[in-house]
Write a protein that holds these residues in place. Structure first.
Motif, short mmCIF file in Angstrom:
data_model
loop_
_atom_site.label_atom_id
_atom_site.label_comp_id
_atom_site.label_asym_id
_atom_site.label_seq_id
_atom_site.Cartn_x
_atom_site.Cartn_y
_atom_site.Cartn_z
N TYR A 257 -9.13 9.45 5.79
CA TYR A 257 -7.79 9.08 5.35
C TYR A 257 -6.83 8.96 6.54
O TYR A 257 -6.02 8.04 6.61
N LEU B 134 1.62 10.92 11.73
CA LEU B 134 0.32 10.53 12.29
C LEU B 134 0.29 10.76 13.80
O LEU B 134 -0.73 11.18 14.35
N TYR C 60 0.86 -1.18 0.00
CA TYR C 60 0.00 0.00 0.00
C TYR C 60 0.89 1.22 0.00
O TYR C 60 1.61 1.45 0.95
N ASN D 288 0.20 4.65 -0.45
CA ASN D 288 -0.28 6.00 -0.16
C ASN D 288 0.12 6.40 1.25
O ASN D 288 0.23 5.55 2.14
N PHE D 289 0.30 7.68 1.45
CA PHE D 289 0.71 8.18 2.75
C PHE D 289 0.40 9.67 2.81
O PHE D 289 0.16 10.31 1.79
N ILE D 290 0.39 10.20 4.02
CA ILE D 290 0.17 11.64 4.20
C ILE D 290 1.51 12.34 4.17
O ILE D 290 2.44 11.94 4.88
N ARG E 21 -4.84 5.56 7.51
CA ARG E 21 -3.39 5.51 7.68
C ARG E 21 -3.01 5.02 9.08
O ARG E 21 -2.04 4.28 9.24
N CYS E 22 -3.78 5.40 10.10
CA CYS E 22 -3.52 4.87 11.45
C CYS E 22 -3.66 3.35 11.46
O CYS E 22 -2.83 2.64 12.03
N THR F 209 -0.75 1.67 9.43
CA THR F 209 0.57 1.76 10.07
C THR F 209 0.56 1.11 11.45
O THR F 209 1.50 1.27 12.22
N ASP G 211 4.70 8.17 6.81
CA ASP G 211 3.95 9.11 7.66
C ASP G 211 3.76 8.61 9.10
O ASP G 211 2.95 9.14 9.84
N TYR G 212 4.53 7.62 9.51
CA TYR G 212 4.37 7.03 10.85
C TYR G 212 4.44 8.09 11.95
O TYR G 212 3.54 8.19 12.79
N ASP H 169 5.47 3.31 5.26
CA ASP H 169 4.99 4.04 6.44
C ASP H 169 5.75 5.36 6.62
O ASP H 169 6.21 5.68 7.71
#
Length: 182
Positions: A73, A48, A1, A3-5, A77-78, A81, A44-45, A42
């Motif tokens: 979203y 988040l 996956y 996608n990430f912020i 993501r939470c 991850t 954006d770990y 991850d």
């Protein structure tokens, strides 16, 4: 996956004093390197975790189309991850309001975009539009345009958040305070 912020920006308004506190966080090259070393996306770990702390600083989350996209979203993501606890910290404590919904019900505008909302409520717009090359470049921290891309994305986020707050302050008196819990 994959996608990430990439970045988040927030403005926290004290409704009693009017004071605005700005908070933001963006992924770093180090975040990307760490994720790649762990064979994950991850990136954006840490972001988040910062975002969860920021969300918990307020009583109500307000965004433009946030109830349909941003908050969902963040939750996804939470989960992806393995940081479900970040979502659980907020559950049932924060309310949400969406300027997209407010615009749809109180302004009856032909298009419920943030650009239209800010133009209708203030007469001016600083809206920038997403150029996908900037978003794609972020996955590659060794790219010579990485910092330029990050600066563009953060600037885009800052402008969107400020415009959303300004527009919300104009239309909030025409909309009831939301009791919808996150």
């Amino acid at each position: 996956y994959q996608n990430f912020i990439i970045s988040y920006c927030a403005e926290i308004r004290n409704v009693l004093t009017g004071k605005i506190t700005k908070r933001e966080y963006s992924i770093t090259k180090n975040d990307i390197h760490k994720a790649v070393e762990n064979n994950s996306f991850d990136f954006d770990y840490k972001l988040l975790q910062h975002m969860s702390k920021t969300l918990n600083m307020g009583n109500q989350i307000i965004g433009h189309y946030a109830s349909k996209f941003d908050l969902g979203y963040f939750n996804a993501r939470c989960l992806l991850t393995k940081q479900e606890k970040l979502k659980n910290e907020m559950y049932g404590q924060l309310t949400q309001a969406d300027t997209w919904r407010m615009m749809k019900t109180s302004l009856k505008a032909p298009r419920n975009t943030l650009n239209n909302l800010i133009l209708i409520t203030t007469g001016t717009s600083q809206k920038t539009h997403v150029d996908l090359k900037y978003w794609y470049t972020i996955k590659f921290p060794k790219n010579k345009n990485w910092q330029k891309s990050m600066n563009y994305i953060v600037d885009h986020c800052r402008k969107d958040v400020t415009m959303t707050r300004k527009a919300h302050m104009k239309i909030e008196k025409f909309n009831s305070i939301s009791g919808m819990l996150i």
